[in-house]
Design an enzyme around this catalytic site. Structure first.
Site, short mmCIF file in Angstrom:
data_model
loop_
_atom_site.label_atom_id
_atom_site.label_comp_id
_atom_site.label_asym_id
_atom_site.label_seq_id
_atom_site.Cartn_x
_atom_site.Cartn_y
_atom_site.Cartn_z
N PHE A 150 0.81 -1.22 0.00
CA PHE A 150 0.00 0.00 0.00
C PHE A 150 0.84 1.27 0.00
O PHE A 150 0.37 2.33 -0.39
CB PHE A 150 -0.93 0.01 1.23
CG PHE A 150 -0.26 0.46 2.50
CD1 PHE A 150 -0.12 1.82 2.79
CD2 PHE A 150 0.27 -0.45 3.41
CE1 PHE A 150 0.52 2.25 3.96
CE2 PHE A 150 0.90 -0.04 4.57
CZ PHE A 150 1.03 1.32 4.84
N LYS A 174 -1.08 -7.01 -9.25
CA LYS A 174 -2.05 -7.13 -8.14
C LYS A 174 -1.64 -6.06 -7.12
O LYS A 174 -0.77 -6.29 -6.28
CB LYS A 174 -1.96 -8.53 -7.55
CG LYS A 174 -3.21 -9.06 -6.86
CD LYS A 174 -3.71 -8.26 -5.70
CE LYS A 174 -2.89 -8.34 -4.44
NZ LYS A 174 -3.31 -7.33 -3.41
N GLU A 177 -4.91 -3.74 -1.95
CA GLU A 177 -6.36 -3.50 -1.95
C GLU A 177 -6.74 -2.29 -1.09
O GLU A 177 -7.87 -1.86 -1.07
CB GLU A 177 -7.11 -4.76 -1.49
CG GLU A 177 -6.87 -5.21 -0.06
CD GLU A 177 -5.59 -6.04 0.13
OE1 GLU A 177 -4.57 -5.78 -0.57
OE2 GLU A 177 -5.58 -6.92 1.02
N SER A 227 5.38 -6.87 3.39
CA SER A 227 5.96 -7.15 4.71
C SER A 227 6.75 -8.46 4.68
O SER A 227 6.50 -9.32 3.82
CB SER A 227 4.84 -7.23 5.74
OG SER A 227 3.92 -8.22 5.35
N CYS A 282 9.45 1.96 3.31
CA CYS A 282 10.34 0.85 3.63
C CYS A 282 11.77 1.37 3.84
O CYS A 282 12.61 0.65 4.35
CB CYS A 282 10.33 -0.17 2.53
SG CYS A 282 10.88 0.52 0.99
N GLU A 382 9.11 -3.76 13.07
CA GLU A 382 8.90 -2.70 12.08
C GLU A 382 7.54 -2.08 12.43
O GLU A 382 6.49 -2.71 12.24
CB GLU A 382 8.85 -3.28 10.67
CG GLU A 382 8.60 -2.20 9.64
CD GLU A 382 8.42 -2.71 8.22
OE1 GLU A 382 7.79 -3.76 8.03
OE2 GLU A 382 8.91 -2.04 7.30
P1 NAD Z 1 1.58 -6.54 3.06
O1 NAD Z 1 2.61 -7.59 3.16
O2 NAD Z 1 0.45 -6.56 4.02
O3 NAD Z 1 0.90 -6.58 1.60
C1 NAD Z 1 1.66 -6.60 0.42
C2 NAD Z 1 0.87 -7.33 -0.66
O4 NAD Z 1 0.64 -8.67 -0.24
C3 NAD Z 1 -0.50 -6.71 -0.94
O5 NAD Z 1 -0.72 -6.71 -2.32
C4 NAD Z 1 -1.45 -7.64 -0.20
O6 NAD Z 1 -2.71 -7.72 -0.81
C5 NAD Z 1 -0.76 -8.97 -0.25
N1 NAD Z 1 -1.04 -9.81 0.93
C6 NAD Z 1 -1.32 -9.37 2.19
N2 NAD Z 1 -1.53 -10.44 3.00
C7 NAD Z 1 -1.34 -11.55 2.26
C8 NAD Z 1 -1.40 -12.95 2.54
N3 NAD Z 1 -1.67 -13.40 3.77
N4 NAD Z 1 -1.14 -13.80 1.54
C9 NAD Z 1 -0.86 -13.37 0.31
N5 NAD Z 1 -0.80 -12.05 -0.02
C10 NAD Z 1 -1.03 -11.15 0.94
O7 NAD Z 1 2.34 -5.14 3.08
P2 NAD Z 1 1.71 -3.69 3.16
O8 NAD Z 1 1.19 -3.46 4.54
O9 NAD Z 1 0.82 -3.43 2.01
O10 NAD Z 1 3.02 -2.79 2.91
C11 NAD Z 1 3.90 -2.43 3.93
C12 NAD Z 1 5.07 -3.38 4.04
O11 NAD Z 1 5.76 -3.42 2.80
C13 NAD Z 1 6.10 -2.93 5.05
O12 NAD Z 1 6.55 -4.07 5.74
C14 NAD Z 1 7.22 -2.33 4.20
O13 NAD Z 1 8.50 -2.34 4.79
C15 NAD Z 1 7.16 -3.22 3.02
N6 NAD Z 1 7.78 -2.58 1.87
C16 NAD Z 1 9.02 -3.01 1.51
C17 NAD Z 1 9.66 -2.41 0.46
C18 NAD Z 1 11.02 -2.88 0.04
O14 NAD Z 1 11.48 -2.41 -0.97
N7 NAD Z 1 11.69 -3.76 0.75
C19 NAD Z 1 9.04 -1.38 -0.25
C20 NAD Z 1 7.77 -0.97 0.14
C21 NAD Z 1 7.16 -1.59 1.22
#
Ligand code: NAD
Length: 497
Positions: A150, A174, A177, A227, A282, A382
């Site tokens: 997000f 994808k 959401e 994450s 991030c 985090e």
């Molecule tokens: P998230 O892991 O909750 O979601 C990321 C994606 O995974 C979304 O598209 C979501 O729909 C999907 N998802 C969520 N739960 C899932 C599940 N149980 N099974 C399969 N898919 C699932 O992350 P977020 O809250 O949207 O974003 C924040 C996180 O992203 C933070 O931890 C941040 O550090 C990380 N991030 C990392 C970088 C990097 O370059 N390393 C860059 C941006 C964000």
């Protein structure tokens, strides 16, 4: 009134009824503004079939034409960047300037991808054996999936999509959401740029859609950002199903301030990198590691600056916006309580204060803790919010050891005027992206972005040369144009002469 946010498949909005939908809010007012369709596994299958059908033609399209399409996309994105930024602010909450900044950084990846004819040049060796030539080529993979978080609804998809398309692949994106509209608006530009329908598709969804992509036999590669627990899951599941996977995870980024640093510069940097985008980056700095002798002065300078920050609606010229959802806001506020209970000193409490936005917005102001120790949850986890923790250490070595012991390794920074110390840090720190007097060292598009340890699963980083490598596979051709001298039988292993 709420808007329905639909999938984009084969160049068209998908109009069928959706069994499930998710809520999208404006974080600055708390209002429900949209309902996003959540795809079933069956619908993901339809999108993959559409992409696969479009792929063959696109893979056979000349490099000259592919470069023209990416160039046209770049022009359209540049022309519409303010509209895209407004969509980001409306669903993510980050302030408009910051939203524009993320679109601009994404745009740079499209600019990089315009050079695809040069980037895909192979190698050629003439006469490796008598009258035998060898050359290497790189070819597209097929249908690839991009799954994004997000916090950068436009930039993270742009890290991958322009390069994947320029390399001749078809894409299923994808997006998160929680704030899906910007990704759809950017994806629509591809049709306008002349990309054939079906090469770029957007499917909204949650775990069901992600699982369908991770297990579908026609999805060849997955680029994931999110994450750490989900990144690990995506990597393990995708690779178990035979896919190439790069899965970028979470972070805990440290900024080490040495005694000879310019403390005003360091305080500015800590505030900018700690609270920009409400800490939902991030590459945000969440742990400030200060050598004891300068810690009091640095904390004072940071506090002064924090008092001047205005938190509010991202459309009103504030410094910092709300958090993305009410749930996330409550989770981050929970960490503030845990920090107090664990005995850290709460210097600035973001739970108090005036917020220039709606009463029901997801507000939490910039928060500063001092005397944080590595066993506390505010240090270990985090938090992904506007909470900066100061950890005091006695020496460079103690600071370095702390950073290297952390399970994450995304970004880090050192602030110093000592070139020798900076050089040592760059060499010794176990982190993928390092800043020297630069707090958020996000590499430019022609270098590659990615962390170490629990911040990245897989071994290929995003964009730059590694991005081109990820979205293509290599082939080496050994050719001999027949010559009468090559006749005769020889069952031995080919040797060069
Ligand atoms: P998230 O892991 O909750 O979601 C990321 C994606 O995974 C979304 O598209 C979501 O729909 C999907 N998802 C969520 N739960 C899932 C599940 N149980 N099974 C399969 N898919 C699932 O992350 P977020 O809250 O949207 O974003 C924040 C996180 O992203 C933070 O931890 C941040 O550090 C990380 N991030 C990392 C970088 C990097 O370059 N390393 C860059 C941006 C964000």
């Amino acid at each position: 009134m709420t808007t329905r946010i639909t999938h984009l498949i084969g160049g068209r909005s998908w109009e069928g009824a959706s069994e499930r939908a998710g809520d999208v809010h404006n974080p600055a007012t708390g209002a429900l503004t949209g309902r996003v369709d959540l795809a079933s596994a069956e619908l993901v299958g339809q999108a993959v079939a559409t992409a696969k059908a479009a792929w063959t033609g696109w893979a056979g399209t000349s490099l000259a034409k592919r470069a023209q399409v990416v160039f046209a996309f770049r022009e359209l994105l540049n022309a519409r960047k303010h509209e895209i930024a407004a969509l980001i602010t409306a669903e993510h909450g980050k302030v408009l300037d910051d939203a524009l900044g993320e679109v601009t950084r994404g745009l740079e990846v499209a600019e990089f991808a315009c050079g695809i004819p040069h980037l895909l040049k192979g190698g050629f060796s003439e006469n490796v054996s008598t009258r035998v030539d060898v050359y290497s080529i790189r070819q597209p993979l097929g249908v690839v999936a991009v799954i994004s978080p997000f916090n950068f609804p436009a930039m993270v998809p742009l890290w991958f999509v322009p390069i994947a398309i320029a390399c001749g692949n078809a894409v299923i994106l994808k997006p998160s959401e929680k704030d899906p509209s910007a990704a759809v608006a950017v994806a629509r530009l591809w049709s306008e740029a002349g990309l054939p329908d079906g090469v770029m598709n957007v499917v909204h969804g949650d775990k069901e859609a992600v699982d369908a992509l991770l297990t579908h036999p026609d999805v060849r590669a997955v680029s994931f950002v999110g994450s750490t627990p989900i990144a690990r899951y995506v990597y393990e599941t995708g690779t178990a199903h035979g896919k190439r996977v790069q899965a970028l995870g979470g972070a805990k980024n440290h900024m080490l301030v040495l005694p000879d640093a310019d403390l005003d510069l360091a305080a500015d940097a800590a505030v900018n990198a700690g609270f920009g985008s409400a800490g939902e980056r991030c590459m945000a700095i969440s742990a400030l590691v200060a050598i004891d002798t300068i810690a009091d002065e640095l904390v004072e300078k940071i506090t002064e600056r924090m008092r001047k920050l205005r938190t509010g609606d991202g459309t009103r010229g504030c410094d910092m916006g709300p958090l993305v959802t009410g749930r996330h806001r409550d989770k981050v506020a929970g960490y503030v309580e845990e920090g107090v209970a664990a005995g850290a000193r709460l210097v600035v409490d973001g739970r108090e204060g005036d917020f220039d936005g709606g009463e029901d917005g997801f507000w939490l102001g910039p928060t500063l803790f001092d005397h944080v120790t590595p066993d506390m949850s505010i240090y270990r986890d985090e938090i992904f919010g506007p909470v900066l923790s100061v950890v005091r250490v006695r020496s460079y070595d103690e600071g370095l050891a702390l950073i290297n012991a952390n399970p994450y390794g995304n970004g880090t920074a050192v602030f110093t005027n000592d070139g020798g110390a900076a050089r040592r840090f760059q060499n010794e720190v176990e982190v993928g992206m390092v800043g020297i007097n630069v707090p958020i060292p996000v590499p430019v598009s022609y270098y590659s972005f990615g962390g170490w340890k629990n911040s990245l699963f897989g071994d290929t980083h995003a964009h730059g040369a590694e991005g081109v490598h990820f979205f293509t596979r290599g082939k080496v051709v050994t050719s001999r144009w027949l010559d009468p001298s090559h006749g005769g039988l020889n069952l031995g292993f080919p040797q060069n002469d």
